[in-house]
Design a protein around this motif. Sequence first.
Motif, PDB file in Angstrom:
ATOM      1  N   LEU A   1      -7.639  -1.434  -0.602  1.00 20.61           N
ATOM      2  CA  LEU A   1      -7.545  -1.867  -2.388  1.00 20.61           C
ATOM      3  C   LEU A   1      -8.827  -1.855  -2.857  1.00 20.61           C
ATOM      4  O   LEU A   1      -8.851  -3.059  -3.018  1.00 20.61           O
ATOM      5  CB  LEU A   1      -6.264  -2.735  -2.422  1.00 20.61           C
TER       6      LEU A   1
ATOM      7  N   MET B   1      -5.503   6.967  -0.779  1.00 19.82           N
ATOM      8  CA  MET B   1      -4.149   6.541  -1.339  1.00 19.82           C
ATOM      9  C   MET B   1      -4.356   7.328  -2.690  1.00 19.82           C
ATOM     10  O   MET B   1      -4.426   5.947  -3.888  1.00 19.82           O
ATOM     11  CB  MET B   1      -4.479   5.102  -1.149  1.00 19.82           C
TER      12      MET B   1
ATOM     13  N   PRO C   1       4.859  -3.775 -10.186  1.00 18.40           N
ATOM     14  CA  PRO C   1       4.061  -3.874  -9.557  1.00 18.40           C
ATOM     15  C   PRO C   1       2.348  -5.249 -10.636  1.00 18.40           C
ATOM     16  O   PRO C   1       2.445  -5.183 -11.712  1.00 18.40           O
ATOM     17  CB  PRO C   1       2.268  -2.568 -10.947  1.00 18.40           C
TER      18      PRO C   1
ATOM     19  N   ALA D   1       0.603  -1.575  -0.095  1.00 16.98           N
ATOM     20  CA  ALA D   1       0.227  -0.028   0.035  1.00 16.98           C
ATOM     21  C   ALA D   1       0.968   0.998  -0.239  1.00 16.98           C
ATOM     22  O   ALA D   1       0.236   2.429   0.601  1.00 16.98           O
ATOM     23  CB  ALA D   1      -0.773   0.083   1.072  1.00 16.98           C
ATOM     24  N   GLY D   2       2.152   1.215  -0.386  1.00 16.95           N
ATOM     25  CA  GLY D   2       2.680   2.561  -0.789  1.00 16.95           C
ATOM     26  C   GLY D   2       4.014   2.232   0.410  1.00 16.95           C
ATOM     27  O   GLY D   2       4.870   3.214  -0.158  1.00 16.95           O
TER      28      GLY D   2
ATOM     29  N   HIS E   1      -2.889   5.318  -5.514  1.00 17.56           N
ATOM     30  CA  HIS E   1      -3.015   4.206  -5.971  1.00 17.56           C
ATOM     31  C   HIS E   1      -4.263   3.908  -6.921  1.00 17.56           C
ATOM     32  O   HIS E   1      -5.504   4.099  -6.586  1.00 17.56           O
ATOM     33  CB  HIS E   1      -3.198   3.070  -4.633  1.00 17.56           C
ATOM     34  N   THR E   2      -4.596   2.910  -8.013  1.00 11.11           N
ATOM     35  CA  THR E   2      -6.205   1.889  -8.721  1.00 11.11           C
ATOM     36  C   THR E   2      -5.778   0.854  -8.379  1.00 11.11           C
ATOM     37  O   THR E   2      -4.763  -0.029  -7.886  1.00 11.11           O
ATOM     38  CB  THR E   2      -5.452   3.480  -9.956  1.00 11.11           C
TER      39      THR E   2
ATOM     40  N   ASN F   1      -2.277  -0.954  -9.908  1.00  8.24           N
ATOM     41  CA  ASN F   1      -1.363  -0.858  -9.871  1.00  8.24           C
ATOM     42  C   ASN F   1      -0.977  -0.835  -8.178  1.00  8.24           C
ATOM     43  O   ASN F   1      -0.288  -0.566  -7.423  1.00  8.24           O
ATOM     44  CB  ASN F   1      -0.602   0.412  -9.435  1.00  8.24           C
ATOM     45  N   ASN F   2      -2.071  -1.131  -7.391  1.00  8.60           N
ATOM     46  CA  ASN F   2      -2.929  -1.817  -5.912  1.00  8.60           C
ATOM     47  C   ASN F   2      -1.567  -3.000  -5.336  1.00  8.60           C
ATOM     48  O   ASN F   2      -1.195  -1.983  -4.308  1.00  8.60           O
ATOM     49  CB  ASN F   2      -4.243  -1.761  -5.430  1.00  8.60           C
TER      50      ASN F   2
ATOM     51  N   SER G   1      -9.062   4.072  -3.480  1.00  7.52           N
ATOM     52  CA  SER G   1      -8.499   3.065  -2.134  1.00  7.52           C
ATOM     53  C   SER G   1      -7.861   4.123  -1.447  1.00  7.52           C
ATOM     54  O   SER G   1      -7.480   5.346  -1.297  1.00  7.52           O
ATOM     55  CB  SER G   1      -6.496   3.092  -2.912  1.00  7.52           C
TER      56      SER G   1
END
Length: 366
Positions: A150, A211, A226, A50-51, A214-215, A218-219, A158
């Motif tokens: 997500l 987030m 990704p 999640a980043g 984030h889509t 690419n989550n 997200s």
Amino acid sequence: MSDKKLMELLADARPRRLDPDPRRRPDPAVLMAHPRPVRGRRPARRFAVAGLATAAAVAAALTAVVLSDVDTDRRVAPVVEADAAAPSAPVPPKTARELLLVAAERTTTSTVDGDGRYWVLRRELGSRMEVGPAARRYHIMLRISEEMWLARRPGDPSVAVQRFLGAEPLDEAAWRADGSPTRWVVPGLDGGGKPAAVYTTAPGPRTVRPMRGHTADNNFLLAGGPVTAKQLAALPTEPASLEAWLVRRLRQAGSPEGRAYALFWSGEALVTDLPVPAAVRAAAYRMMAGLDGVRLLGEVTDARGRAGMAVAYTREGDGGRSETRLVIDPATGRASAEEERNAAGELTRYTIVDSAGHSDEAPPQA
């Protein structure tokens, strides 16, 4: 390995202290202990689902949270005939391969398969930090709870829900020598005198944030890059094919890690918290069972004190020797925690997965 042998292993693998007390109702928290994606060259980067791509990013997330806080059924014992042979004590797996194969068999019947707008991941993250006077440095463990919503479909946002759970001193004697502080200021790196973060032993507020960036495309991260939910759902369910897929992705990402280690932490991501079918998780366990360097640690407890069995992989890197552990409940096949320890065996970071599954509910609002 024959089906009969696997079933024997399944019966023998469960740690005895996980068995319910026949005198009282089993504790669901013990029996149903629930079970992160991967990027870059060090295992800490697997916070990136999640980043949170590195251990530093984990600390950054902790910083953001902390700074916001600154401003009766009974069972009847079976009757045993006098001449009946007493059952033998359970025999735990003797190798990492046995444990992983048992987990693979169990995960095919204990699944989180399904569909939904969101993949919802609830977990606890911990990261060790050095604090204290220059002459008497010691460590604290920073802990954060995280709930990731997500999105799996285009157009859905997200969302991350986080809460700082408080810092815990790891060396009580050094902490007391420092005056038993309940607050630590970590200076910024620019020398400007402003604190980069303030950590306390008290929990912070719950925060909800979108987030951004984030889509549904690419989550999720796996093998250094990704992946979409559709790609994860279509992963090979045969161990050799899954390994070949991961190796191709690792090469494309330019991973500098050795093959076995990179495959180990990629497999960890698949069995802990990525939205993959049960057959893919089983294939990941079987793939890891064939890797060189994976060893059995036996019965352990995770950072929250939950019981399980662990396998580990030790690597030599720029920061010295480190050990990555995967904690598994052999009764369910679920991987409930992942840890990293230094050469001295000290816990440096951990991830505890409380739950992972699909939901059609709307995420929390900020």
